[in-house]
Design an enzyme around this catalytic site. Structure first.
Site, mmCIF file in Angstrom:
data_model
loop_
_atom_site.group_PDB
_atom_site.id
_atom_site.type_symbol
_atom_site.label_atom_id
_atom_site.label_comp_id
_atom_site.label_asym_id
_atom_site.label_seq_id
_atom_site.Cartn_x
_atom_site.Cartn_y
_atom_site.Cartn_z
ATOM 1 N N GLY A 87 -20.993 6.194 -1.561
ATOM 2 C CA GLY A 87 -19.949 6.548 -2.514
ATOM 3 C C GLY A 87 -19.923 5.557 -3.664
ATOM 4 O O GLY A 87 -20.929 4.919 -3.990
ATOM 5 N N LYS A 94 0.865 -1.186 0.000
ATOM 6 C CA LYS A 94 0.000 0.000 0.000
ATOM 7 C C LYS A 94 0.894 1.226 0.000
ATOM 8 O O LYS A 94 2.050 1.156 0.414
ATOM 9 C CB LYS A 94 -0.851 -0.016 1.287
ATOM 10 C CG LYS A 94 -2.103 0.820 1.207
ATOM 11 C CD LYS A 94 -3.295 0.038 0.703
ATOM 12 C CE LYS A 94 -4.515 0.924 0.614
ATOM 13 N NZ LYS A 94 -5.697 0.226 0.130
ATOM 14 N N TYR A 126 -23.076 3.081 -3.317
ATOM 15 C CA TYR A 126 -24.188 3.319 -4.238
ATOM 16 C C TYR A 126 -24.375 2.135 -5.198
ATOM 17 O O TYR A 126 -25.495 1.712 -5.487
ATOM 18 C CB TYR A 126 -23.991 4.625 -5.027
ATOM 19 C CG TYR A 126 -25.318 5.178 -5.481
ATOM 20 C CD1 TYR A 126 -26.073 5.998 -4.652
ATOM 21 C CD2 TYR A 126 -25.852 4.836 -6.729
ATOM 22 C CE1 TYR A 126 -27.317 6.471 -5.036
ATOM 23 C CE2 TYR A 126 -27.095 5.308 -7.116
ATOM 24 C CZ TYR A 126 -27.813 6.128 -6.278
ATOM 25 O OH TYR A 126 -29.060 6.590 -6.655
ATOM 26 N N VAL A 159 -18.717 2.568 -4.025
ATOM 27 C CA VAL A 159 -19.107 1.187 -3.731
ATOM 28 C C VAL A 159 -20.502 1.133 -3.110
ATOM 29 O O VAL A 159 -21.347 0.324 -3.517
ATOM 30 C CB VAL A 159 -18.082 0.494 -2.802
ATOM 31 C CG1 VAL A 159 -18.478 -0.956 -2.579
ATOM 32 C CG2 VAL A 159 -16.682 0.570 -3.383
ATOM 33 N N GLY A 201 -22.949 5.215 3.856
ATOM 34 C CA GLY A 201 -21.988 5.678 2.851
ATOM 35 C C GLY A 201 -22.443 5.335 1.449
ATOM 36 O O GLY A 201 -22.574 4.162 1.087
HETATM 37 P P1 NAD Z 1 -16.072 6.847 -1.527
HETATM 38 O O1 NAD Z 1 -15.177 7.919 -0.987
HETATM 39 O O2 NAD Z 1 -16.520 6.907 -2.939
HETATM 40 O O3 NAD Z 1 -17.405 6.754 -0.622
HETATM 41 C C1 NAD Z 1 -17.436 6.883 0.749
HETATM 42 C C2 NAD Z 1 -18.775 7.534 1.068
HETATM 43 O O4 NAD Z 1 -18.949 7.526 2.489
HETATM 44 C C3 NAD Z 1 -18.843 9.003 0.633
HETATM 45 O O5 NAD Z 1 -20.042 9.226 -0.085
HETATM 46 C C4 NAD Z 1 -18.829 9.773 1.953
HETATM 47 O O6 NAD Z 1 -19.555 10.983 1.900
HETATM 48 C C5 NAD Z 1 -19.500 8.771 2.882
HETATM 49 N N1 NAD Z 1 -19.229 8.989 4.293
HETATM 50 C C6 NAD Z 1 -18.076 9.366 4.899
HETATM 51 N N2 NAD Z 1 -18.259 9.427 6.228
HETATM 52 C C7 NAD Z 1 -19.527 9.056 6.465
HETATM 53 C C8 NAD Z 1 -20.300 8.907 7.653
HETATM 54 N N3 NAD Z 1 -19.797 9.148 8.858
HETATM 55 N N4 NAD Z 1 -21.584 8.491 7.533
HETATM 56 C C9 NAD Z 1 -22.126 8.232 6.314
HETATM 57 N N5 NAD Z 1 -21.437 8.384 5.165
HETATM 58 C C10 NAD Z 1 -20.159 8.778 5.249
HETATM 59 O O7 NAD Z 1 -15.315 5.493 -1.194
HETATM 60 P P2 NAD Z 1 -15.585 4.055 -1.849
HETATM 61 O O8 NAD Z 1 -14.589 3.824 -2.907
HETATM 62 O O9 NAD Z 1 -17.040 3.876 -2.106
HETATM 63 O O10 NAD Z 1 -15.144 3.126 -0.625
HETATM 64 C C11 NAD Z 1 -15.995 2.925 0.486
HETATM 65 C C12 NAD Z 1 -15.295 2.025 1.490
HETATM 66 O O11 NAD Z 1 -15.004 0.771 0.876
HETATM 67 C C13 NAD Z 1 -13.959 2.573 1.995
HETATM 68 O O12 NAD Z 1 -13.781 2.192 3.342
HETATM 69 C C14 NAD Z 1 -12.938 1.854 1.119
HETATM 70 O O13 NAD Z 1 -11.679 1.736 1.771
HETATM 71 C C15 NAD Z 1 -13.604 0.514 0.956
HETATM 72 N N6 NAD Z 1 -13.184 -0.198 -0.257
HETATM 73 C C16 NAD Z 1 -13.353 0.367 -1.476
HETATM 74 C C17 NAD Z 1 -12.950 -0.335 -2.621
HETATM 75 C C18 NAD Z 1 -13.147 0.237 -4.001
HETATM 76 O O14 NAD Z 1 -13.003 -0.511 -4.977
HETATM 77 N N7 NAD Z 1 -13.511 1.489 -4.141
HETATM 78 C C19 NAD Z 1 -12.355 -1.602 -2.491
HETATM 79 C C20 NAD Z 1 -12.218 -2.167 -1.228
HETATM 80 C C21 NAD Z 1 -12.627 -1.447 -0.111
#
Ligand code: NAD
Length: 358
Positions: A180, A80, A184, A182, A178
């Site tokens: 975001g 990482k 959504y 993932v 959340g």
């Molecule tokens: P993202 O930044 O697109 O979405 C995160 C969402 O969470 C945002 O909309 C944000 O406004 C919301 N948020 C933050 N704090 C919050 C709270 N206290 N209450 C409610 N909502 C809140 O990130 P992502 O890519 O969708 O990833 C989401 C999680 O999944 C992260 O923990 C990430 O590490 C994990 N993850 C993502 C992937 C990937 O492929 N994107 C892969 C493995 C793990």
């Protein structure tokens, strides 16, 4: 700051610090374990309050990648990187080229991908100076988030099957924290399967979209974890399963995308004691790394997504073993990952011995 004495240090193979005064790059790359293959893991851009905080994060996250890839059956190790900067203000072409050079200096021992604060276009700049970049348009994988959402959906289905004895999700209630990339995407899959959604996000815009497009019910950020639903899907931040929140949970299943959901390992046991089935985060959010492992000239999205759907079986294997051994599911996931690494290490040692003895 002491690297070897850090809380997150776990026999990491390498921890490298990079500084480029011209572009302002300050970055750390951690290579945890390369037994199974080159280390692959995202790059996080975050304005850490201190260097120690950045170091802890990169150590913990790189170790998590080792376990995630091992459990997913991939021939990849865990690594990482973190860039200590604000993703809203500090991005520049020079910074990502300097980062690309840093990645290149490891000669493929570390391969970077997206993480919090980093998008495809940022890594495409880094790609101009190093081939050791994944999750970009080249090779056709692009953003891995839809694959992550698909994997989480399959892991969630396995947990619902195991704990609630339900084969379909029609009428199932799911609270998603959340919305975001993932979160959504997961909501869309759940809606298509007939589930009812309760959602929260700190951005009203995302919440309004889920209400309008998916008929979700919106609740406050403060109340989402304690909703009276069948399943809780944390898809925002880590450490949300802790001493304060676990006693308030009403869901019988926790299955979401967020990394490091358990604040401490003891919280896995707390969930078990409350008879809440926890689908270990890195077991079910491995869809992104799985699709990235398919990257290359012969990339076939369908076969990659089929492998992602296999997260259903991986999750079931964990739940069954956890019951057999009377252990928390998170412990079992770690155990299965460590067993795979140990067996590959043993095979490598054996073949090295054979070579020596002729
Ligand atoms: P993202 O930044 O697109 O979405 C995160 C969402 O969470 C945002 O909309 C944000 O406004 C919301 N948020 C933050 N704090 C919050 C709270 N206290 N209450 C409610 N909502 C809140 O990130 P992502 O890519 O969708 O990833 C989401 C999680 O999944 C992260 O923990 C990430 O590490 C994990 N993850 C993502 C992937 C990937 O492929 N994107 C892969 C493995 C793990």
């Amino acid at each position: 700051m002491s690297v070897f004495a850090s809380k997150g240090y776990d026999d990491h193979e390498a921890v490298l610090f990079y500084n480029d005064a011209t572009s302002g790059l300050k970055a750390i790359i951690a290579v945890h374990d390369t037994t199974l293959g080159p280390s692959l893991g995202g790059t996080r851009m975050w304005p850490y309050a201190s260097d120690d905080e950045a170091l802890e994060d990169v150590l913990r996250l790189s170790r998590g990648m080792t376990f995630k890839s091992a459990l997913a059956g991939l021939n990849l190790g865990g690594g990482k990187s973190v860039i200590i900067a604000n993703s809203h203000k500090d991005k520049s072409e020079a910074l990502f080229k300097a980062f690309g050079k840093a990645v290149d200096s490891l000669n493929g021992q570390y391969i970077a991908a997206e993480d919090v604060g980093i998008g495809v276009s940022d890594l495409e700049i880094a790609r101009q100076v190093t081939p050791h970049i994944s999750g970009i348009s080249e090779g056709n994988v692009g953003n891995p988030s839809p694959a992550t959402a698909w994997g989480v959906f399959n892991g969630l289905k396995a947990a619902v099957h195991y704990r609630l004895k339900r084969e379909n999700l029609s009428g199932l209630t799911v609270a998603v924290q959340g919305l975001g990339q993932v979160g959504y995407g997961l909501c869309r899959h759940l809606k298509d399967a007939g589930a009812e959604l309760v959602v929260a996000d700190i951005y009203d815009q995302s919440v309004n979209r889920a209400v309008q497009e998916l008929g979700a019910k919106a609740v406050s950020v403060k109340d989402i974890l304690s909703q009276d639903v069948d399943v809780l899907a944390p898809c925002a931040l880590g450490a949300i399963l802790n001493d304060d929140t676990i006693p308030t949970l009403k869901a019988k299943v926790v299955a979401g995308a967020a990394n490091n959901q358990l604040a401490e390992s003891k919280h896995g046991a707390m969930l078990k004691n409350r008879n809440i089935l926890y689908a270990p985060d890195y077991a079910i959010n491995a869809g992104g790394i799985i699709i990235i492992s398919h990257e290359g000239p012969r990339f076939d999205r369908q076969s990659a997504m089929d492998q992602v759907a296999g997260i259903y079986d991986t999750a079931l294997r964990i739940f069954e073993r956890a019951d057999q051994d009377n252990r928390p599911t998170a412990e079992v996931a770690d155990l299965l990952a460590m067993e795979r690494i140990a067996s590959v290490k043993a095979k490598k040692a054996e073949s090295a011995k054979m070579k020596l003895t002729g």
